[in-house]
Design a protein around this motif. Structure first.
Motif, PDB file in Angstrom:
ATOM      1  N   GLN A 146       0.890  -1.321   0.040  1.00  0.00           N
ATOM      2  CA  GLN A 146       0.045  -0.061   0.066  1.00  0.00           C
ATOM      3  C   GLN A 146       0.891   1.258   0.016  1.00  0.00           C
ATOM      4  O   GLN A 146       0.559   2.165  -0.645  1.00  0.00           O
ATOM      5  N   ALA A 147       1.817   1.214   0.687  1.00  0.00           N
ATOM      6  CA  ALA A 147       2.748   2.413   0.640  1.00  0.00           C
ATOM      7  C   ALA A 147       3.615   2.399  -0.874  1.00  0.00           C
ATOM      8  O   ALA A 147       3.808   3.614  -1.199  1.00  0.00           O
ATOM      9  N   HIS A 148       3.804   1.434  -1.463  1.00  0.00           N
ATOM     10  CA  HIS A 148       4.520   1.447  -2.597  1.00  0.00           C
ATOM     11  C   HIS A 148       3.428   2.259  -3.609  1.00  0.00           C
ATOM     12  O   HIS A 148       3.853   2.821  -4.427  1.00  0.00           O
ATOM     13  N   ARG A 149       2.174   1.734  -3.571  1.00  0.00           N
ATOM     14  CA  ARG A 149       1.365   2.197  -4.166  1.00  0.00           C
ATOM     15  C   ARG A 149       1.119   3.775  -4.254  1.00  0.00           C
ATOM     16  O   ARG A 149       1.170   4.344  -5.247  1.00  0.00           O
ATOM     17  N   VAL A 150       1.374   4.369  -3.152  1.00  0.00           N
ATOM     18  CA  VAL A 150       1.295   5.797  -2.927  1.00  0.00           C
ATOM     19  C   VAL A 150       2.778   6.103  -3.465  1.00  0.00           C
ATOM     20  O   VAL A 150       2.786   7.407  -4.311  1.00  0.00           O
ATOM     21  N   ALA A 151       3.789   5.570  -3.325  1.00  0.00           N
ATOM     22  CA  ALA A 151       5.129   6.128  -3.877  1.00  0.00           C
ATOM     23  C   ALA A 151       4.979   6.188  -5.368  1.00  0.00           C
ATOM     24  O   ALA A 151       5.699   7.060  -6.076  1.00  0.00           O
ATOM     25  N   HIS A 152       4.514   4.952  -6.109  1.00  0.00           N
ATOM     26  CA  HIS A 152       4.233   4.829  -7.284  1.00  0.00           C
ATOM     27  C   HIS A 152       3.256   6.196  -7.975  1.00  0.00           C
ATOM     28  O   HIS A 152       3.663   6.630  -9.042  1.00  0.00           O
ATOM     29  N   VAL A 153       2.365   6.391  -7.306  1.00  0.00           N
ATOM     30  CA  VAL A 153       1.567   7.969  -7.576  1.00  0.00           C
ATOM     31  C   VAL A 153       2.503   9.011  -7.427  1.00  0.00           C
ATOM     32  O   VAL A 153       2.621   9.843  -8.574  1.00  0.00           O
ATOM     33  N   LEU A 154       3.412   8.979  -6.625  1.00  0.00           N
ATOM     34  CA  LEU A 154       4.268  10.131  -6.415  1.00  0.00           C
ATOM     35  C   LEU A 154       5.151  10.262  -7.739  1.00  0.00           C
ATOM     36  O   LEU A 154       5.675  11.256  -8.152  1.00  0.00           O
ATOM     37  N   TRP A 155       5.920   9.014  -7.955  1.00  0.00           N
ATOM     38  CA  TRP A 155       6.549   8.978  -9.017  1.00  0.00           C
ATOM     39  C   TRP A 155       5.934   9.340 -10.648  1.00  0.00           C
ATOM     40  O   TRP A 155       6.499   9.915 -11.143  1.00  0.00           O
ATOM     41  N   ALA A 156       4.811   8.968 -10.855  1.00  0.00           N
ATOM     42  CA  ALA A 156       4.022   9.430 -11.865  1.00  0.00           C
ATOM     43  C   ALA A 156       3.716  10.778 -12.029  1.00  0.00           C
ATOM     44  O   ALA A 156       3.749  11.492 -13.008  1.00  0.00           O
ATOM     45  N   GLN A 157       3.865  11.536 -10.724  1.00  0.00           N
ATOM     46  CA  GLN A 157       3.503  13.110 -10.672  1.00  0.00           C
ATOM     47  C   GLN A 157       5.079  13.838 -10.663  1.00  0.00           C
ATOM     48  O   GLN A 157       4.991  14.812 -10.434  1.00  0.00           O
ATOM     49  N   SER A 158       6.122  13.031 -11.049  1.00  0.00           N
ATOM     50  CA  SER A 158       7.806  13.670 -10.877  1.00  0.00           C
ATOM     51  C   SER A 158       7.788  13.938  -9.916  1.00  0.00           C
ATOM     52  O   SER A 158       8.820  14.973  -9.379  1.00  0.00           O
ATOM     53  N   ARG A 159       7.219  13.570  -8.506  1.00  0.00           N
ATOM     54  CA  ARG A 159       7.645  13.891  -7.335  1.00  0.00           C
ATOM     55  C   ARG A 159       8.835  12.598  -6.713  1.00  0.00           C
ATOM     56  O   ARG A 159       8.323  12.286  -5.867  1.00  0.00           O
ATOM     57  N   ARG A 160       9.741  12.712  -7.547  1.00  0.00           N
ATOM     58  CA  ARG A 160      10.698  11.619  -7.499  1.00  0.00           C
ATOM     59  C   ARG A 160      11.494  11.488  -6.196  1.00  0.00           C
ATOM     60  O   ARG A 160      11.753  10.295  -5.697  1.00  0.00           O
ATOM     61  N   ALA A 161      11.930  12.597  -5.546  1.00  0.00           N
ATOM     62  CA  ALA A 161      12.690  12.561  -4.430  1.00  0.00           C
ATOM     63  C   ALA A 161      12.047  12.131  -3.324  1.00  0.00           C
ATOM     64  O   ALA A 161      12.625  11.416  -2.425  1.00  0.00           O
TER      65      ALA A 161
END
Length: 306
Positions: A146-161
């Motif tokens: 579940q935490a990964h799914r949120v990180a994946h959303v952030l990655w797609a939003q270019s909030r990569r750091a």
């Protein structure tokens, strides 16, 4: 609130008096959910009923269950609260994480639906799972996904750091390392979960079950699209290693401890180091990722000895 301090639920305005279960039995809905109810609302009602039952049966857990489940109006708020408290640190504040998780769950219904599908998958496939609340509160494989799914959303939003910082924290707390760019389907079970590694360009389909110490990695020399693609309904046994941009076909089974370096056809079984195919599966039986059938291939393995 000081840095790294866990979130706290509002005090219960009417403190509960805890009596033996026989005096205040909690009615827990039957499994599976009735078709007339949405899965999310049904699962949430199940979680609350289990939490009330457990709070009555074990007063030592009452405050914890109230803070994580019973004080919340919905599954997404409970999950966001619990993840924030699990993953907070002195520099990654629980309040920041709570807002981050809740915003992602609210803005992306598919993330919430995947969480519900994961809860249903764990409850159906793992005989050691005592209930939906047990999975929500105690299964680090479920929480890591579940935490990964949120990180994946952030990655797609270019909030990569921030996505990479979250990945690092999940690896520290849950011993599960999933790159935020990896694509994970729904109805996924990470059973035990310790030591699972999933690389940047990996793809995991729906209704996949993965046991502990599984690696979906690169070969160490390739760049670009370099990680495995796991089809729907695949079962990957404990300690298996799958390397490179290879395809594991839908409904395939990878035996424990296997090392897979080439494609595996759908509905096939691969075992050994290096892995070899030992037969396929015919018909429309339940995929191994859902049946959790680890050993039926041995009946067709002519050189199997004890």
């Amino acid at each position: 609130m000081t840095a790294g301090q866990p979130l706290r639920a509002d005090p219960d305005p009417q403190p509960r008096r805890h009596a033996p279960p026989a005096l205040h039995p909690a009615v827990v809905p039957a499994y599976p959910p009735p078709e007339s109810d949405s899965e999310e609302s049904w699962v949430w009602s199940q979680i609350k009923a289990e939490a009330r039952r457990d709070a009555d049966a074990e007063p030592a857990l009452a405050s914890f269950l109230y803070a994580t489940v019973l004080s919340h109006p919905s599954l997404d708020r409970s999950l966001a609260f619990h993840l924030a408290n699990k993953l907070c640190s002195s520099t990654l504040l629980s309040t920041l994480l709570y807002d981050l998780f809740l915003a992602s769950l609210a803005a992306h219904p598919t993330v919430r639906a995947a969480a519900v599908a994961d809860l249903l998958a764990v409850r159906a496939r793992d005989p050691a799972c005592a209930g939906f609340s047990h999975c929500l509160l105690n299964y680090k494989g479920f929480l890591a996904v579940q935490a990964h799914r949120v990180a994946h959303v952030l990655w797609a939003q270019s909030r990569r750091a921030l996505a990479l910082a979250l990945q690092s924290r999940v690896a520290e707390v849950f011993a599960v390392d999933i790159h935020p760019a990896a694509a994970i389907g729904k109805g996924v079970l990470l059973d035990h979960a310790t030591g699972v590694v999933i690389g940047e360009t990996a793809v995991v389909g729906d209704n996949v079950s993965i046991l502990h110490h599984v690696t979906l990695g690169g070969t160490g020399k390739a760049v670009g699209d370099r990680h495995p693609k796991i089809g729907d309904g695949v079962l990957i046994g404990a300690g298996a290693t799958i390397l490179g941009n290879v395809l594991i076909g839908a409904g395939a089974k990878i035996g424990a401890g296997s090392v897979v370096l080439i494609d595996v056809p759908p509905k096939s079984t691969a075992v050994g180091n290096p892995a070899r195919l030992i037969g396929g599966k015919k018909g429309d039986d339940m995929p191994p990722g859902e049946s959790m059938d680890h050993t039926s291939f041995i009946q067709q393995w002519s050189d199997y000895t004890i």
